[in-house]
Motif scaffolding. Structure first.
Motif, mmCIF file in Angstrom:
data_model
loop_
_atom_site.group_PDB
_atom_site.id
_atom_site.type_symbol
_atom_site.label_atom_id
_atom_site.label_comp_id
_atom_site.label_asym_id
_atom_site.label_seq_id
_atom_site.Cartn_x
_atom_site.Cartn_y
_atom_site.Cartn_z
ATOM 1 N N VAL A 352 99.832 -52.054 41.542
ATOM 2 C CA VAL A 352 101.084 -51.755 40.856
ATOM 3 C C VAL A 352 101.767 -50.552 41.493
ATOM 4 N N VAL A 353 103.078 -50.464 41.275
ATOM 5 C CA VAL A 353 103.839 -49.304 41.733
ATOM 6 C C VAL A 353 104.013 -48.330 40.583
ATOM 7 N N THR A 354 103.950 -47.050 40.901
ATOM 8 C CA THR A 354 104.140 -45.978 39.924
ATOM 9 C C THR A 354 105.009 -44.896 40.553
ATOM 10 N N ASN A 355 105.395 -43.896 39.768
ATOM 11 C CA ASN A 355 106.243 -42.817 40.276
ATOM 12 C C ASN A 355 105.409 -41.716 40.898
ATOM 13 N N LYS A 356 104.631 -42.102 41.901
ATOM 14 C CA LYS A 356 103.823 -41.164 42.674
ATOM 15 C C LYS A 356 104.073 -41.409 44.161
ATOM 16 N N THR A 357 103.595 -40.502 44.973
ATOM 17 C CA THR A 357 103.697 -40.646 46.421
ATOM 18 C C THR A 357 103.076 -41.965 46.864
ATOM 19 N N PRO A 358 103.716 -42.686 47.781
ATOM 20 C CA PRO A 358 103.140 -43.958 48.247
ATOM 21 C C PRO A 358 101.721 -43.788 48.790
ATOM 22 N N ALA A 359 100.933 -44.838 48.603
ATOM 23 C CA ALA A 359 99.544 -44.830 49.051
ATOM 24 C C ALA A 359 99.446 -45.308 50.495
ATOM 25 N N GLY A 360 98.393 -44.879 51.145
ATOM 26 C CA GLY A 360 98.076 -45.335 52.501
ATOM 27 C C GLY A 360 96.571 -45.429 52.640
ATOM 28 N N THR A 361 96.085 -45.226 53.853
ATOM 29 C CA THR A 361 94.644 -45.292 54.085
ATOM 30 C C THR A 361 94.062 -43.893 54.212
ATOM 31 N N TYR A 362 92.822 -43.777 53.789
ATOM 32 C CA TYR A 362 92.026 -42.572 53.999
ATOM 33 C C TYR A 362 90.679 -43.051 54.508
ATOM 34 N N ARG A 363 90.205 -42.449 55.527
ATOM 35 C CA ARG A 363 88.945 -42.778 56.208
ATOM 36 C C ARG A 363 87.992 -43.595 55.325
ATOM 37 N N GLY A 364 87.697 -44.806 55.775
ATOM 38 C CA GLY A 364 86.882 -45.714 54.981
ATOM 39 C C GLY A 364 87.645 -46.292 53.807
ATOM 40 N N GLU A 720 83.402 -44.315 60.427
ATOM 41 C CA GLU A 720 83.594 -44.283 58.981
ATOM 42 C C GLU A 720 82.310 -44.464 58.176
ATOM 43 N N GLY A 721 81.222 -44.827 58.823
ATOM 44 C CA GLY A 721 79.982 -45.029 58.097
ATOM 45 C C GLY A 721 79.469 -43.781 57.408
ATOM 46 N N GLY A 722 79.853 -42.606 57.902
ATOM 47 C CA GLY A 722 79.390 -41.359 57.303
ATOM 48 C C GLY A 722 80.029 -41.033 55.968
ATOM 49 N N ILE A 723 81.194 -41.629 55.680
ATOM 50 C CA ILE A 723 81.908 -41.274 54.452
ATOM 51 C C ILE A 723 81.798 -42.331 53.368
ATOM 52 N N VAL A 724 81.522 -43.579 53.747
ATOM 53 C CA VAL A 724 81.791 -44.689 52.829
ATOM 54 C C VAL A 724 80.901 -44.736 51.586
#
Length: 769
Positions: A352-364, A720-724
């Motif tokens: 869903v969309v909300t009144n926050k900063t758009p989402a993207g990717t973060y490591r993993g 990315e295996g270290g964070i997931v």
């Protein structure tokens, strides 16, 4: 003379001397003649109608060159494209670089000021007059789904995407199950927070015409294509130039509003324009990551065999869907079953969309969330059934004879991913041995002399890598025998120079000091894939190998021509071609001089149909203070099967760095908003991050027992295996430490106030994610 072996050697990073001695060049180090600077006027409201924008006072301010808003542009700027996970419905929620009649998040660009320097541009922002009509804000996924307030009235909904996926008969699995557990679980909104904020310099030459953008990175060729289209230019008339980068982690290098606004400002001003983001801008305007919640249920037999998993997941995508905003949602679903044997899986998904900063990717992206949900639920199941958490995992992990294994079509529009060969139980067993689990499983909840409770938590994972478009490389040998290697990938701090030089040196059997690396600038090669999804070693590395092997073949052809002999009498070894009959040799330098059109070769690698899967396990030993809620990570162990280590030092660095970021996500990082959509975490006084004193001892073990069959060199991604699985392992450890209190942690981060509240000692926290 022995052939040189570089792959697998722990070579110190070649780029580090330059960076650690202050010789690096970051975008704010670049100063062009006649350069102006730009500042962005951003919405102070999460949701408001824009009645008018008056720039007259700003334009008259000292040092101001130009000021513009959407109404000042002859043609509307295009919508920002979706690069990855283009789910049906997303097209209704794309963003234009400047707001026109409505703003939908705090920080959305409304106007731009260009001045002689940054300070004058910032001062002029305060002179911009906007007539606003503030509107009610939607600040959480639940409110968005109710649709009492619509962000996009023309769309008629706040639901950007909704779908169901699964495999097997989930209803039957739950119907016959002896055991069922259902939990509400959540992962918070975070910032990838690289050390260096975003920045760009645009040079728009209207006479040629030509556009050069300095400070680009990650996916330069993709961005060039869309910028060329936006400004009506040919691909050849747009150049993206990469400089050193202070971290990326999924956030940097995507197309943002500023990627369009800086070129527009340069075109209007007729001179180079620089924009550097300040830290508050970064926290409110650069893509956010994570924020997923849902209900997850597990079904099992009385003996602990997992029969099925089903979930309803909700993702907060922020105000717009741009670039890679759907990745975390789709991958959360795909990786929710994890490395376990289960015939049935079902997931109902909603973004869903909300009144926050758009989402993207973060490591993993998606992996951190999915692993937390599943691994917490498995620990709960083990406790309910009176079984050891490690034993129940070993019982359910896919065995070598069950691999390869199809995951099923869990992402609409994508073919079913296939887990390749491996030994998941063996990787977990290695983790248990490294962490001393046999000793600790009888000491869970032990009280230390200082009164803190000790606990060891574990979690398992499987992780994909190296998808996306093909990667390219070009190798050219000079008359002195030195080689210049060009790659289409970008450097984001992962040791690109070192890794590619190692592959090149081994394949050409030459000295690594004779190789120079150039990358990331779109004038170097016709195309390139870029840097994301832990793909550099696999994609760029195999493209380099392909180019070098092609060059070896050219060397044999040139030598045959030079000696007027058959190729069968020749061999390539140690950077030279030798005659097996006479022993004569021609070095690379000699062949380069003889080559009529120079000694060079192109290479590429395409892995779009098959990705590699790494896998492994995490273990966290924590000490929890039940009086303060403070959690200390005393030791962390991560084991990952990576197929083949290009450079063990860099692999270790990637794993340790990933764990450090994961500890931040588990204990500290959290973006908060109030009920009106105002961000509450806009400085480092509010947005907490771990330092070296909070990460404890981290031990990383890289396994190389199952090289990937999806590429010639057997590499799997190791970024990315270290964070997931950090959130999952620490969450499980906290529960074991506080076992006598009977608590369950179901949401990250595990902040002191949250734990105290679970223990009946803390207040409710203000603000929403």
């Amino acid at each position: 003379m022995m052939a040189r072996n570089f792959i697998g050697r722990p070579i110190a990073r070649l780029e580090d001397h330059r960076l650690t001695t202050g010789q690096g060049c970051f975008v704010d180090d670049v100063h062009l003649e006649g350069q102006a600077e730009m500042a962005v006027f951003r919405s102070p409201f999460a949701h408001a109608a824009v009645a008018s924008v008056d720039l007259s006072r700003a334009r008259e301010a000292p040092g101001v060159i130009d000021a513009f808003c959407a109404a000042d542009l002859a043609d509307a700027l295009p919508e920002i494209p979706i690069r990855l996970a283009p789910m049906p419905g997303f097209e209704r929620f794309r963003q234009r670089p400047l707001a026109q009649t409505r703003v939908r998040y705090v920080g959305e660009p409304v106007a731009v000021v260009t001045a002689e320097n940054r300070y004058l541009a910032e001062d002029a922002l305060s002179l911009i007059d906007v007539e606003w009509k503030q509107l009610p804000a939607v600040t959480d996924a639940g409110s968005a789904a109710c649709e009492d307030i619509l962000l996009f009235e023309e769309a008629g909904t706040n639901v950007a995407t909704a779908y169901t996926v699964g495999r097997g008969d989930i209803d039957a699995a739950f119907r016959v199950a002896d055991y069922v557990r259902r939990e509400n679980l959540a992962v918070q909104r975070q910032s990838p927070f690289p050390m260096e904020t975003r920045g760009l310099i645009a040079e728009f030459d209207r006479r040629r015409p030509f556009l050069r953008v300095t400070g680009a990175t990650k996916v330069n060729y993709f961005n060039r294509q869309w910028l060329a289209q936006a400004f009506g230019l040919s691909l050849e008339a747009v150049e993206l130039v990469e400089v050193d980068v202070g971290g990326g982690f999924g956030l940097r290098g995507e197309l943002y509003p500023e990627d369009y606004l800086v070129p527009v400002a340069s075109r209007r001003a007729g001179r180079p324009v620089k924009w550097i983001e300040d830290r508050r801008e970064h926290l409110i305007a650069a893509n956010h990551g994570r924020e997923l919640d849902g209900v997850v249920e597990i079904a099992a037999t009385a003996s602990g065999d997992i029969l099925g998993l089903r979930a309803t997941l909700h993702a907060d995508l922020g105000a717009y869907v741009r670039t890679n905003g759907g990745v975390a949602l789709t991958r959360s679903v795909q990786f929710l079953p994890g490395p376990y044997r289960m015939d049935a899986f079902f997931c109902d998904v909603r973004g869903v969309v909300t009144n926050k900063t758009p989402a993207g990717t973060y490591r993993g992206p998606g992996r951190f969330e999915a692993n937390f949900f599943r691994e917490r639920l498995i620990d709960m199941m083990a406790a309910d059934l009176g079984q050891d958490p490690a034993e129940i995992r070993l019982r359910n992990l896919l065995r070598p004879d069950e691999l390869p294994c199809a995951l099923g079509e869990l992402v609409p529009g994508e073919a079913a991913a296939i887990l390749d060969r491996g030994d998941y139980p063996s990787a977990l067993q290695r983790l248990l041995d490294e962490a001393g689990y046999d000793e600790w499983k009888t000491r869970q909840g032990e009280i230390a002399p200082d009164g803190r409770r000790l606990g060891l938590g574990i979690a398992c994972f499987v992780e994909s890598s190296a998808g996306g478009p093909p990667e390219t490389a070009r190798i050219a040998v000079a008359a002195d025998g030195s080689a210049e290697l060009r790659v289409g990938a970008s450097a984001m701090g992962q040791g690109l120079h070192t890794g590619m030089a190692q592959i090149c040196a081994e394949t050409l059997e030459t000295d690594i000091s004779d190789i120079s690396i150039r990358h990331g600038t779109t004038s170097l090669l016709p195309s390139g894939g870029g840097t994301f999804h832990s793909r550099n070693t696999v994609m760029a590395g195999n493209a380099v190998r392909d180019a070098c092997e092609t060059l070896r073949e050219k060397c044999l052809d040139l030598a045959a021509l030079r000696w007027n002999t058959d190729r069968e009498t020749l061999e390539y070894a140690n950077a030279a071609v030798r005659r097996t009959d006479t022993g004569e040799a021609l070095s690379l330098a000699e062949l380069a001089v003889f080559a009529p059109q120079g000694l060079w070769a192109d290479g590429s690698f395409d892995n779009r149909k098959t990705v590699s899967f790494s896998y492994g396990a995490h273990g966290a030993l924590v000490a929890v203070d039940p009086d303060t809620g403070h959690v200390e990570v005393q030791r962390y162990v991560v084991v990952e099967e990576i197929g083949r280590a290009l450079n063990p030092l860099m692999v270790d660095g990637q794993a340790v760095g990933g764990v450090g970021q994961g500890i931040g996500g588990a204990l500290f990082d959290r973006l908060l908003f109030d009920a009106e959509g105002q961000p509450l975490t806009t400085t480092l006084a509010d947005y907490l991050l771990p330092t070296s004193t909070e990460t404890g001892r981290i031990d990383a073990v890289a396994l190389e027992d199952y090289p990937s069959q999806a590429n010639p060199m057997g590499f799997k991604g190791a970024g990315e295996g270290g964070i997931v699985a950090v959130g999952a392992a620490i969450g499980n450890a906290i529960v074991h430490a506080l076992r006598d209190d009977g608590i369950e942690v179901t949401a990250t981060p595990f902040e002191p106030v949250s734990l105290l509240r679970l223990l009946g000692l803390g207040p409710e926290r203000e603000g929403t994610q």
